[in-house]
Design an enzyme around this catalytic site. Sequence first.
Site, PDB file in Angstrom:
ATOM      1  N   GLU A  40       0.856  -1.192   0.000  1.00 14.21           N
ATOM      2  CA  GLU A  40       0.000   0.000   0.000  1.00 14.21           C
ATOM      3  C   GLU A  40       0.890   1.240   0.000  1.00 14.21           C
ATOM      4  OE1 GLU A  40      -2.798   2.595   3.012  1.00 14.21           O
ATOM      5  OE2 GLU A  40      -2.699   0.431   3.350  1.00 14.21           O
ATOM      6  N   ARG A  44       0.677  10.452  -0.018  1.00  8.60           N
ATOM      7  CA  ARG A  44       1.061  11.511   0.916  1.00  8.60           C
ATOM      8  C   ARG A  44       2.246  12.329   0.431  1.00  8.60           C
ATOM      9  NH1 ARG A  44       0.536   8.293   6.749  1.00  8.60           N
ATOM     10  NH2 ARG A  44      -1.484   7.324   6.302  1.00  8.60           N
ATOM     11  N   LYS A 128     -11.035  -1.051   6.991  1.00 10.66           N
ATOM     12  CA  LYS A 128      -9.828  -0.684   7.719  1.00 10.66           C
ATOM     13  C   LYS A 128     -10.218   0.102   8.966  1.00 10.66           C
ATOM     14  CE  LYS A 128      -7.158   2.901   6.509  1.00 10.66           C
ATOM     15  NZ  LYS A 128      -6.053   3.736   5.960  1.00 10.66           N
TER      16      LYS A 128
END
Length: 209
Positions: A40, A44, A128
Amino acid sequence: MSTLDLANHGPVIPVIVINKVEDAVPMAEALLEGGIKVLEVTLRTPVALQAMEAIAKAVPDAIVGAGTVRNIRDAQNCKDVGCQFAVSPGYTSELGRAAREIGLPLLPGVSTGSEIMQANADDYYFLKLFPAVAVGGINLLKGFAGPFGDVKFCPTGGVTVESAPQFLALPNVVVCGGTWLTPADAVARKDWAHITKLAREASAIKAAA
């Protein structure tokens, strides 16, 4: 592919922040060598999409996903560079619908019962928990097990190599997300052997008895 299938590839999904595109492929190869196949890469940094595309092209055995997907534009951009799944820090029906429309499996982030119910209403049952430790961690997941017995979770945020076995021992947890596999100092040194070592340790994690 269903996002729940990701859990079949090992107990931990690394949550990766990439600051330099040149680090993307060697980092992915180091993780893969250590037995970590699902990656993953978070949205960012300014180079995140380029990094995802580089991994998708150069490391075909890796299953590349995008983290920090917050809106339809993010989802489409990630799909366009070859991502095979997306992970969001929260959930909106708009994002859930859009991900389905473009064929991008989504692992939605939740932290409350209301958010779980909204995701369930849109037929998302693998979620999640984020930020897992900050919102209650293991005790919260135990609490969710009663009213949401048909929901499976991937706790992410504050999970460590030491605490992961306790999370994985919960019946409603099938995999954990972890940032510890790609420490910034190791990446800065380009110490890919260390990252392979951390990946091997993570691959070997078993649920606590």
